[in-house]
Design a protein around this motif. Structure first.
Motif, PDB file in Angstrom:
ATOM      1  N   GLY A  97       0.864  -1.206  -0.014  1.00  0.00           N
ATOM      2  CA  GLY A  97       0.145  -0.014  -0.026  1.00  0.00           C
ATOM      3  C   GLY A  97       0.782   1.376   0.093  1.00  0.00           C
ATOM      4  N   ALA A  98       1.972   0.984   0.449  1.00  0.00           N
ATOM      5  CA  ALA A  98       2.884   2.427   0.598  1.00  0.00           C
ATOM      6  C   ALA A  98       3.176   2.771  -0.868  1.00  0.00           C
ATOM      7  N   LEU A  99       3.757   1.679  -1.720  1.00  0.00           N
ATOM      8  CA  LEU A  99       3.757   2.133  -3.248  1.00  0.00           C
ATOM      9  C   LEU A  99       2.683   2.639  -3.769  1.00  0.00           C
ATOM     10  N   VAL A 100       1.318   2.044  -3.525  1.00  0.00           N
ATOM     11  CA  VAL A 100       0.296   2.515  -4.248  1.00  0.00           C
ATOM     12  C   VAL A 100      -0.204   3.714  -3.857  1.00  0.00           C
ATOM     13  N   ALA A 101       0.100   4.195  -2.685  1.00  0.00           N
ATOM     14  CA  ALA A 101      -0.065   5.670  -2.137  1.00  0.00           C
ATOM     15  C   ALA A 101       0.927   6.617  -2.653  1.00  0.00           C
ATOM     16  N   PHE A 102       2.167   6.038  -2.796  1.00  0.00           N
ATOM     17  CA  PHE A 102       3.050   7.061  -3.250  1.00  0.00           C
ATOM     18  C   PHE A 102       2.888   7.078  -4.995  1.00  0.00           C
ATOM     19  N   GLU A 103       2.171   6.116  -5.618  1.00  0.00           N
ATOM     20  CA  GLU A 103       2.028   6.405  -7.048  1.00  0.00           C
ATOM     21  C   GLU A 103       0.637   7.296  -7.255  1.00  0.00           C
ATOM     22  N   THR A 104      -0.182   7.068  -6.301  1.00  0.00           N
ATOM     23  CA  THR A 104      -1.358   7.611  -6.105  1.00  0.00           C
ATOM     24  C   THR A 104      -1.206   9.280  -5.951  1.00  0.00           C
ATOM     25  N   ALA A 105      -0.182   9.576  -5.030  1.00  0.00           N
ATOM     26  CA  ALA A 105       0.030  11.064  -4.835  1.00  0.00           C
ATOM     27  C   ALA A 105       0.900  11.780  -6.052  1.00  0.00           C
ATOM     28  N   LYS A 106       1.688  10.706  -6.818  1.00  0.00           N
ATOM     29  CA  LYS A 106       2.223  11.332  -7.866  1.00  0.00           C
ATOM     30  C   LYS A 106       1.289  11.632  -8.994  1.00  0.00           C
ATOM     31  N   ARG A 107       0.195  10.809  -9.321  1.00  0.00           N
ATOM     32  CA  ARG A 107      -0.872  11.045 -10.211  1.00  0.00           C
ATOM     33  C   ARG A 107      -1.622  12.108  -9.865  1.00  0.00           C
ATOM     34  N   LEU A 108      -2.215  12.064  -8.405  1.00  0.00           N
ATOM     35  CA  LEU A 108      -2.925  13.155  -8.169  1.00  0.00           C
ATOM     36  C   LEU A 108      -2.427  14.429  -8.612  1.00  0.00           C
ATOM     37  N   THR A 109      -0.876  14.916  -8.314  1.00  0.00           N
ATOM     38  CA  THR A 109      -0.184  15.870  -8.548  1.00  0.00           C
ATOM     39  C   THR A 109      -0.305  16.159 -10.279  1.00  0.00           C
TER      40      THR A 109
END
Length: 248
Positions: A97-109
């Motif tokens: 989930g840490a990787l999914v959260a990081f990639e989600t943060a990247k895509r949100l921005t």
């Protein structure tokens, strides 16, 4: 903000938080469910609205095929958040989930123009650090060995053939997704907090490298325990989450 506004199986709210000033979107570990974060929601409500991401292939999404791509999981989560971006959430992911959260943060921005309030990562090396050697997840014994290493599953469940048939396919897909993750050196503009258990075999040298993924404040915290030190969210972990939210 209320628990009723999230009716999609992909995003679950657990407690009413109509006056919450902050929002925490949580991403479970490999084989995990959104409900893993129910105790955290109970502890933080109503001051914080806690939402849990439910990956395909489990519980009320069991009819959907499991996804073996971290980026695809992140795209779905980012789109859901972008549909209701206020207040900008802090993202919290454990292990996979840490990787999914990081990639989600990247895509949100990048894709939605939304800067997360913060990122909390737990039990995972930084995206820029090499993954552990690939394993043959087609072999059931490889899966069971990994589960024993991480100490996250009741040994009795692993001995029950019918139960193994239920949870191993999803776990296999999740492990494949982690193994296929290519790595990334993106630098986020939100604060990043990294948690780890002091006896976690996954993160002996990789947690501090999360500092290279933010241009804002970075904080790290160690807790007594193994990879699942946060199970049930004991007071020390809940307090650390509150502290991280206060910096967001």
């Amino acid at each position: 903000m209320t628990a009723q506004r999230y009716r999609t199986p992909a995003m679950r709210a657990f407690h009413e938080a109509p006056q919450a000033a902050s929002r925490l979107v949580c991403f479970p570990h490999a084989g995990g469910f959104a409900s893993y974060f129910f105790p955290l929601s109970r502890a933080l409500a109503p001051a914080v609205e806690v939402l849990g991401v439910q990956y395909p292939g489990r519980l009320d999404r069991s009819e959907e095929p499991a996804v073996e791509d971290i980026g695809v999981l992140a795209e779905e989560a980012a789109a859901l958040i972008a549909d209701d971006p206020h207040p900008p959430p802090t993202l919290f992911g454990h292990s996979m989930g840490a990787l999914v959260a990081f990639e989600t943060a990247k895509r949100l921005t990048r894709d939605h123009g939304i800067t997360p309030a913060g990122l909390i990562v737990s039990g995972m090396r930084a995206p820029s650090r090499p993954r552990r050697r690939p394993r043959d997840w087609d072999r059931e014994e490889e899966l069971l060995d990994e589960m024993r290493l991480l100490s996250g599953t009741d040994p009795a469940l692993m001995e029950d053939e019918e139960l193994r048939e239920l949870f191993l396919p999803v776990l296999r897909s999740d492990f494949r997704a982690v193994n296929a993750y290519p790595g990334d050196d993106t630098v986020l503009s939100c604060p990043v907090t990294a948690f780890a258990g002091d006896e976690d075999p996954v993160t002996p040298d990789g947690v501090h490298h999360w500092a290279t993924h933010t241009s804002a404040e970075f904080t790290t915290r160690s807790f007594p325990g193994d990879h699942f030190y946060l199970k049930g969210f004991p007071p020390s972990v809940t307090a650390a989450v509150r502290e991280a939210l206060s910096r967001s």
